[in-house]
Structure formats: structure tokens, C-alpha cells
Design a protein around this motif. Structure first.
Motif, PDB file in Angstrom:
ATOM      1  N   SER A   1       0.850  -1.185   0.000  1.00 56.00           N
ATOM      2  CA  SER A   1       0.000   0.000   0.000  1.00 56.00           C
ATOM      3  C   SER A   1       0.894   1.247   0.000  1.00 56.00           C
ATOM      4  O   SER A   1       2.092   1.167   0.264  1.00 56.00           O
ATOM      5  CB  SER A   1      -0.893   0.018   1.239  1.00 56.00           C
ATOM      6  N   GLU A   2       0.318   2.396  -0.278  1.00 58.18           N
ATOM      7  CA  GLU A   2       1.077   3.646  -0.255  1.00 58.18           C
ATOM      8  C   GLU A   2       1.675   3.880   1.134  1.00 58.18           C
ATOM      9  O   GLU A   2       2.807   4.309   1.264  1.00 58.18           O
ATOM     10  CB  GLU A   2       0.160   4.808  -0.642  1.00 58.18           C
ATOM     11  N   LYS A   3       0.898   3.600   2.187  1.00 55.37           N
ATOM     12  CA  LYS A   3       1.375   3.810   3.558  1.00 55.37           C
ATOM     13  C   LYS A   3       2.556   2.893   3.875  1.00 55.37           C
ATOM     14  O   LYS A   3       3.558   3.331   4.445  1.00 55.37           O
ATOM     15  CB  LYS A   3       0.254   3.581   4.566  1.00 55.37           C
ATOM     16  N   THR A   4       2.466   1.631   3.493  1.00 54.42           N
ATOM     17  CA  THR A   4       3.550   0.688   3.754  1.00 54.42           C
ATOM     18  C   THR A   4       4.817   1.111   3.017  1.00 54.42           C
ATOM     19  O   THR A   4       5.917   1.046   3.563  1.00 54.42           O
ATOM     20  CB  THR A   4       3.148  -0.737   3.340  1.00 54.42           C
ATOM     21  N   THR A   5       4.674   1.575   1.797  1.00 52.47           N
ATOM     22  CA  THR A   5       5.821   2.038   1.017  1.00 52.47           C
ATOM     23  C   THR A   5       6.449   3.252   1.691  1.00 52.47           C
ATOM     24  O   THR A   5       7.671   3.330   1.826  1.00 52.47           O
ATOM     25  CB  THR A   5       5.399   2.392  -0.418  1.00 52.47           C
ATOM     26  N   ALA A   6       5.619   4.191   2.149  1.00 58.55           N
ATOM     27  CA  ALA A   6       6.129   5.385   2.825  1.00 58.55           C
ATOM     28  C   ALA A   6       6.825   5.004   4.128  1.00 58.55           C
ATOM     29  O   ALA A   6       7.891   5.549   4.455  1.00 58.55           O
ATOM     30  CB  ALA A   6       4.988   6.360   3.085  1.00 58.55           C
ATOM     31  N   ASP A   7       6.246   4.090   4.894  1.00 57.17           N
ATOM     32  CA  ASP A   7       6.862   3.647   6.145  1.00 57.17           C
ATOM     33  C   ASP A   7       8.235   3.017   5.894  1.00 57.17           C
ATOM     34  O   ASP A   7       9.192   3.275   6.625  1.00 57.17           O
ATOM     35  CB  ASP A   7       5.961   2.648   6.873  1.00 57.17           C
TER      36      ASP A   7
END
Length: 56
Positions: free
Chosen positions: A35-41
């Protein structure tokens, strides 16, 4: 160009059926794995080398 005969047949059928409109990309063939959040994290974690997780 390395293109299979089957790919050419599909493109030709699409062209005959609807022209350029039907040859347009339909988007990616598969969903994103992260997900976008997982990639950002993950990106944030790599940018902070002084932090660690887990126990020793």
C-alpha cells in the motif's frame, strides 16, 4: 522487436474491433503489492539509520 505471434494476433483483433481506442492500456496487469502507507513507512525507516526495531 521480440513479440510473440499471439500478442500480435490480440493487437490485430483489438485494432479490427475498435481501433486505437481498444489498443489503449487498461492499466497494470496486477495490483500493487504494498500500500502507499507501507511504502512510505519503509522509505522513512531506510532514511533513519539510527533507529532499530526488535530486541537483542
Amino acid at each position: 522487436m521480440r513479440v510473440s505471434a499471439r500478442s500480435v494476433q490480440r493487437w490485430r483483433q483489438a485494432w479490427d474491433g475498435g481501433g486505437q481506442r481498444d489498443l489503449r492500456s487498461q492499466g497494470p496487469a496486477s495490483q500493487r503489492r504494498l500500500s502507499e502507507k507501507t511504502t512510505a513507512d519503509a522509505t522513512d525507516a531506510r532514511a533513519s539509520p539510527g533507529t532499530t526495531t526488535g530486541t537483542c
